[in-house]
Design a protein around this motif. Structure first.
Motif, PDB file in Angstrom:
ATOM      1  N   ASP A   6      73.597  70.958 -24.646  1.00 29.76           N
ATOM      2  CA  ASP A   6      73.964  70.800 -26.056  1.00 29.76           C
ATOM      3  C   ASP A   6      72.849  70.044 -26.785  1.00 29.76           C
ATOM      4  OD1 ASP A   6      74.984  70.117 -28.521  1.00 29.76           O
ATOM      5  OD2 ASP A   6      76.975  69.607 -27.757  1.00 29.76           O
ATOM      6  N   PRO A   7      72.134  70.695 -27.701  1.00 30.33           N
ATOM      7  CA  PRO A   7      71.020  70.018 -28.374  1.00 30.33           C
ATOM      8  C   PRO A   7      71.453  68.874 -29.276  1.00 30.33           C
ATOM      9  CG  PRO A   7      71.425  72.168 -29.364  1.00 30.33           C
ATOM     10  CD  PRO A   7      72.289  72.090 -28.142  1.00 30.33           C
ATOM     11  N   THR A   8      72.730  68.820 -29.601  1.00 28.47           N
ATOM     12  CA  THR A   8      73.235  67.754 -30.466  1.00 28.47           C
ATOM     13  C   THR A   8      73.701  66.547 -29.669  1.00 28.47           C
ATOM     14  OG1 THR A   8      73.978  69.470 -31.993  1.00 28.47           O
ATOM     15  CG2 THR A   8      74.844  67.283 -32.367  1.00 28.47           C
ATOM     16  N   PHE A   9      73.876  66.716 -28.362  1.00 29.98           N
ATOM     17  CA  PHE A   9      74.438  65.627 -27.555  1.00 29.98           C
ATOM     18  C   PHE A   9      73.567  64.380 -27.609  1.00 29.98           C
ATOM     19  CE2 PHE A   9      74.564  63.281 -23.531  1.00 29.98           C
ATOM     20  CZ  PHE A   9      75.857  62.794 -23.630  1.00 29.98           C
ATOM     21  N   ASN A  10      74.229  63.230 -27.683  1.00 29.75           N
ATOM     22  CA  ASN A  10      73.563  61.929 -27.711  1.00 29.75           C
ATOM     23  C   ASN A  10      74.361  61.003 -26.798  1.00 29.75           C
ATOM     24  OD1 ASN A  10      72.831  59.269 -28.328  1.00 29.75           O
ATOM     25  ND2 ASN A  10      72.480  59.710 -30.495  1.00 29.75           N
ATOM     26  N   PRO A  11      73.746  60.487 -25.744  1.00 38.34           N
ATOM     27  CA  PRO A  11      74.514  59.660 -24.792  1.00 38.34           C
ATOM     28  C   PRO A  11      75.073  58.382 -25.408  1.00 38.34           C
ATOM     29  CG  PRO A  11      72.150  59.574 -24.327  1.00 38.34           C
ATOM     30  CD  PRO A  11      72.341  60.660 -25.336  1.00 38.34           C
ATOM     31  N   ARG A  12      74.532  57.969 -26.553  1.00 38.32           N
ATOM     32  CA  ARG A  12      75.079  56.779 -27.212  1.00 38.32           C
ATOM     33  C   ARG A  12      76.352  57.081 -28.000  1.00 38.32           C
ATOM     34  NH1 ARG A  12      69.561  56.222 -27.810  1.00 38.32           N
ATOM     35  NH2 ARG A  12      69.580  57.192 -29.859  1.00 38.32           N
ATOM     36  N   LEU A  13      76.735  58.342 -28.027  1.00 33.11           N
ATOM     37  CA  LEU A  13      77.919  58.741 -28.793  1.00 33.11           C
ATOM     38  C   LEU A  13      79.042  59.217 -27.883  1.00 33.11           C
ATOM     39  CD1 LEU A  13      76.108  60.608 -31.710  1.00 33.11           C
ATOM     40  CD2 LEU A  13      77.055  58.292 -31.727  1.00 33.11           C
ATOM     41  N   VAL A  14      79.061  58.712 -26.668  1.00 28.77           N
ATOM     42  CA  VAL A  14      80.114  59.081 -25.713  1.00 28.77           C
ATOM     43  C   VAL A  14      81.223  58.031 -25.768  1.00 28.77           C
ATOM     44  CG1 VAL A  14      80.669  59.476 -23.285  1.00 28.77           C
ATOM     45  CG2 VAL A  14      78.478  60.271 -24.224  1.00 28.77           C
ATOM     46  N   VAL A  15      82.448  58.478 -25.866  1.00 35.19           N
ATOM     47  CA  VAL A  15      83.588  57.563 -25.947  1.00 35.19           C
ATOM     48  C   VAL A  15      83.826  56.904 -24.592  1.00 35.19           C
ATOM     49  CG1 VAL A  15      84.691  58.996 -27.720  1.00 35.19           C
ATOM     50  CG2 VAL A  15      85.314  59.307 -25.302  1.00 35.19           C
ATOM     51  N   ASP A  16      84.529  55.771 -24.619  1.00 35.46           N
ATOM     52  CA  ASP A  16      85.089  55.208 -23.390  1.00 35.46           C
ATOM     53  C   ASP A  16      86.430  55.895 -23.173  1.00 35.46           C
ATOM     54  OD1 ASP A  16      83.035  53.388 -22.910  1.00 35.46           O
ATOM     55  OD2 ASP A  16      83.911  51.932 -24.302  1.00 35.46           O
ATOM     56  N   LEU A  17      86.644  56.380 -21.978  1.00 30.64           N
ATOM     57  CA  LEU A  17      87.873  57.128 -21.719  1.00 30.64           C
ATOM     58  C   LEU A  17      88.732  56.373 -20.708  1.00 30.64           C
ATOM     59  CD1 LEU A  17      89.158  59.765 -22.650  1.00 30.64           C
ATOM     60  CD2 LEU A  17      88.104  60.897 -20.692  1.00 30.64           C
ATOM     61  N   GLY A  18      89.949  56.074 -21.115  1.00 30.37           N
ATOM     62  CA  GLY A  18      90.911  55.427 -20.233  1.00 30.37           C
ATOM     63  C   GLY A  18      92.243  56.115 -20.368  1.00 30.37           C
ATOM     64  N   GLU A  19      93.289  55.416 -20.042  1.00 26.46           N
ATOM     65  CA  GLU A  19      94.613  56.019 -20.203  1.00 26.46           C
ATOM     66  C   GLU A  19      95.666  54.942 -20.393  1.00 26.46           C
ATOM     67  OE1 GLU A  19      96.003  56.791 -15.615  1.00 26.46           O
ATOM     68  OE2 GLU A  19      94.914  58.381 -16.632  1.00 26.46           O
ATOM     69  N   THR A  20      96.776  55.331 -20.974  1.00 25.83           N
ATOM     70  CA  THR A  20      97.894  54.424 -21.159  1.00 25.83           C
ATOM     71  C   THR A  20      98.640  54.268 -19.824  1.00 25.83           C
ATOM     72  OG1 THR A  20      99.437  56.186 -21.701  1.00 25.83           O
ATOM     73  CG2 THR A  20      98.185  55.233 -23.530  1.00 25.83           C
ATOM     74  N   ALA A  21      99.597  53.356 -19.817  1.00 32.28           N
ATOM     75  CA  ALA A  21     100.387  53.142 -18.606  1.00 32.28           C
ATOM     76  C   ALA A  21     101.109  54.412 -18.179  1.00 32.28           C
ATOM     77  CB  ALA A  21     101.382  52.008 -18.847  1.00 32.28           C
ATOM     78  N   SER A  22     101.398  55.260 -19.150  1.00 29.36           N
ATOM     79  CA  SER A  22     102.100  56.509 -18.821  1.00 29.36           C
ATOM     80  C   SER A  22     101.132  57.647 -18.486  1.00 29.36           C
ATOM     81  CB  SER A  22     103.004  56.914 -19.990  1.00 29.36           C
ATOM     82  OG  SER A  22     102.221  57.161 -21.147  1.00 29.36           O
ATOM     83  N   GLY A  23      99.832  57.337 -18.472  1.00 28.59           N
ATOM     84  CA  GLY A  23      98.856  58.353 -18.080  1.00 28.59           C
ATOM     85  C   GLY A  23      98.288  59.169 -19.214  1.00 28.59           C
TER      86      GLY A  23
END
Ligand SMILES: [Fe+2]
Length: 234
Positions: free
Chosen positions: A204-221
């Motif tokens: 992806d020519p637009t991809f920028n590693p500084r624009l990656v979200v932190d991904l987690g989850e709630t207690a319910s997944g």
């Protein structure tokens, strides 16, 4: 729209015509028309300028707020292409999910800050993304809308993971488009990406590693993506 311009939630065109167009911006995989620059041209034709948001008069002056604890001065969030599927005049909403959707649900949350870590309340954050079929909806504002940040600069959207697509011959990794502006900041136009799509980032020519979200989850997944947007002073 040019970065740095103000937003208006209810823009009025010079010719008085409605700003909403019944255009389904379907995935354009394989068209191979041109590079992304053409996307900007398409966007201007569909949604004439200016696309300006008026910030609410009640927005408190964020300059008086204290810096966020444990936050250090940080650079403004990187900008990226607006792309051809932006639509003005989006509705105010926190739940983007279409009834009966078949996507994987996601909560997107974060804060809007200035470069000195002060939360920006009353900022406009406008988001748009593809649905589970990799389509943008310019008919019913599906998976697009705007919010005003809360007292701590916070925002939250209930949505689904976007799907990647091919545009003008370029592979696009799944992403969410964002425009953000506070009362005393420049307009930021950018896109955010997901860590789980690492394989498609490289293409992806637009991809920028500084624009990656932190991904987690709630207690319910339930997956929760977190990203803070840092805006330059006007
Ligand atoms: Fe896109």
């Amino acid at each position: 729209m040019k970065d740095g311009a103000n937003f208006s939630v209810n823009p009025t065109r010079d010719d008085g015509s409605p700003t909403r167009r019944d255009v389904l911006a379907a995935g354009l995989g394989g068209l191979g028309l041109a590079a992304f620059g053409l996307g900007g041209l398409v966007s201007k034709q569909l949604f004439p300028q200016p696309l300006v948001y008026e910030l609410p008069a009640s927005a408190p002056p964020d300059a008086s707020l204290a810096p966020t604890p444990a936050c250090v001065e940080r650079p403004a969030t990187d900008r990226t292409e607006e792309g051809p599927f932006y639509a003005p005049n989006t509705p105010l909403k926190k739940d983007f999910r279409r009834q009966g959707h078949r996507g994987r649900e996601l909560v997107l949350r974060g804060r809007v800050l200035d470069v000195r870590c002060r939360p920006i309340s009353g900022a406009v954050i406008d988001l748009w993304q593809t649905d589970e079929n990799a389509l943008y909806d310019n008919v019913d504002y599906g998976y697009r809308g705007h919010q005003l940040t809360g007292p701590g600069g916070e925002f939250e959207v209930s949505t689904i993971f976007p799907k990647g697509y091919v545009l003008f011959g370029f592979a696009r990794s799944p992403h969410i488009h964002v425009k953000v502006q506070g009362a005393r900041t420049k307009l930021l136009t950018t896109q955010i990406f997901f860590p789980e799509d690492a394989k498609s980032h490289a293409n992806d020519p637009t991809f920028n590693p500084r624009l990656v979200v932190d991904l987690g989850e709630t207690a319910s997944g339930l997956p929760v993506a977190t990203f803070d947007f840092v805006l330059e002073d006007a």
